[in-house]
Design an enzyme around this catalytic site. Structure first.
Site, PDB file in Angstrom:
ATOM      1  N   LEU A 144       0.820  -1.208   0.000  1.00 22.65           N
ATOM      2  CA  LEU A 144       0.000   0.000   0.000  1.00 22.65           C
ATOM      3  C   LEU A 144       0.856   1.261   0.000  1.00 22.65           C
ATOM      4  CD1 LEU A 144      -2.870   1.236   0.203  1.00 22.65           C
ATOM      5  CD2 LEU A 144      -2.604   1.169   2.702  1.00 22.65           C
ATOM      6  N   ASP A 145       0.650   2.095  -1.035  1.00 23.24           N
ATOM      7  CA  ASP A 145       1.293   3.415  -1.152  1.00 23.24           C
ATOM      8  C   ASP A 145       2.828   3.339  -1.133  1.00 23.24           C
ATOM      9  OD1 ASP A 145      -1.198   4.632  -1.242  1.00 23.24           O
ATOM     10  OD2 ASP A 145      -1.293   4.885   0.938  1.00 23.24           O
ATOM     11  N   GLU A 146       3.391   2.221  -1.579  1.00 26.64           N
ATOM     12  CA  GLU A 146       4.844   2.076  -1.586  1.00 26.64           C
ATOM     13  C   GLU A 146       5.391   1.767  -2.976  1.00 26.64           C
ATOM     14  OE1 GLU A 146       6.417  -0.446   1.434  1.00 26.64           O
ATOM     15  OE2 GLU A 146       5.347   0.561   3.062  1.00 26.64           O
TER      16      GLU A 146
END
Length: 298
Positions: free
Chosen positions: A242-244
């Site tokens: 997530l969001d990486e």
């Protein structure tokens, strides 16, 4: 003819004999010479070239070349097949795109429409050269806006409980419309690993914080609590983490102790829409190469 159709027709006519090469490989002498010789032998002229090499300890070479050749459509297969020999010689990762073929871009959105509006206005004015055959949303708020641009709007309610069924319906639509790029314009749903794996490095998200700070939900609330002096937005490719995913573009705006959470959200929207627009534009122009968990933007 609408202004959008005029922009697309002009782009197609202007670029019907142009193509782009994106390449990454281990750096060694002779790469540029081999590429240039190949293009020259096939009657092509280099229009633009940008290259970058990482630190010598790693030694990875990246290059983006835009070139022109007469009768490009007739030579397309010749270029594709002929370049395989050079690619094999230098163990290249490469992609060859032809500019007369516009990419098909799908946009996913939820309730907040500021990023969607920016993309549609840029597309209408010719700033984003792509076809947008559909917009998918888990809410109805964007229906009138999207259809005013003559684009089909698909309302597919989504939740954690029916995520797999929803994604199967979405994937069928993406396959039907032969989608090349997916843009999450504040689509507030987490995608499953199965969905992400169907379009690797082709799902672009906008996150409303300056990553890696404040990953996940409610970044403005957490930023306000922390008393930050800068807030930002991050455009990145989606991965299972997530969001990486690899970051394409970022920007920030200054805030202070007078700004409440709603103020941060309002200022953040200005950054989000411009950052997403730039990131999408660079992707459509074949300027982005994913390397490990980073991007090289040429």
């Amino acid at each position: 003819m609408t202004s959008t159709n005029q922009h697309i027709q002009h782009h197609t006519e202007k670029n019907q004999n142009k193509a782009r090469l994106l390449i990454s490989c281990t750096d060694k002498p002779g790469i540029v010479a081999a590429i240039s010789t190949f293009l020259h032998e096939h009657g092509a002229n280099i229009v633009e070239s940008n290259q970058y090499t990482t630190h010598p300890d790693e030694g990875t070479f990246f290059i983006r070349i835009e070139f022109a050749a007469s009768d490009m459509k007739e030579k397309e297969e010749t270029f594709q097949e002929g370049f395989k020999e050079i690619a094999a010689q230098f163990h290249m990762k490469w992609r060859l795109t032809f500019l007369y073929k516009l990419k098909n871009m799908a946009i996913f959105v939820s309730k907040e429409l500021h990023c969607l509006r920016e993309l549609l206005y840029e597309w209408e004015s010719g700033g984003l050269m792509a076809d947008i055959p559909l917009v998918i949303s888990n809410h109805k708020e964007g229906k009138e806006l999207v259809e005013s641009f003559g684009i089909p709007f698909y309302h597919i309610p989504a939740s954690k409980e029916i995520r797999h069924e929803v994604e199967e319906e979405q994937l069928k639509l993406l396959k039907e419309y032969d989608i090349d790029v997916i843009v999450l314009a504040r689509y507030m749903q987490i995608l499953t690993p199965h969905f992400v794996s169907t379009h690797p490095s082709k799902i672009i998200n906008i996150h409303h914080s300056f990553l890696p700070a404040f990953i996940g939900a409610n970044p403005h609330k957490r930023a306000h609590k922390r008393g930050v002096k800068l807030i930002g937005a991050t455009c990145h490719y989606v991965t299972d983490d997530l969001d990486e995913g690899p970051i394409i573009e970022q920007d920030v705006i200054r805030v202070d102790h007078r700004n409440h959470i709603d103020d941060l959200k309002k200022k953040g929207r200005l950054i989000e829409r411009t950052v997403l627009n730039r990131g999408v534009k660079w992707d459509l122009e074949d300027r982005v190469i994913v390397h490990q968990n980073k991007t090289i933007v040429l």
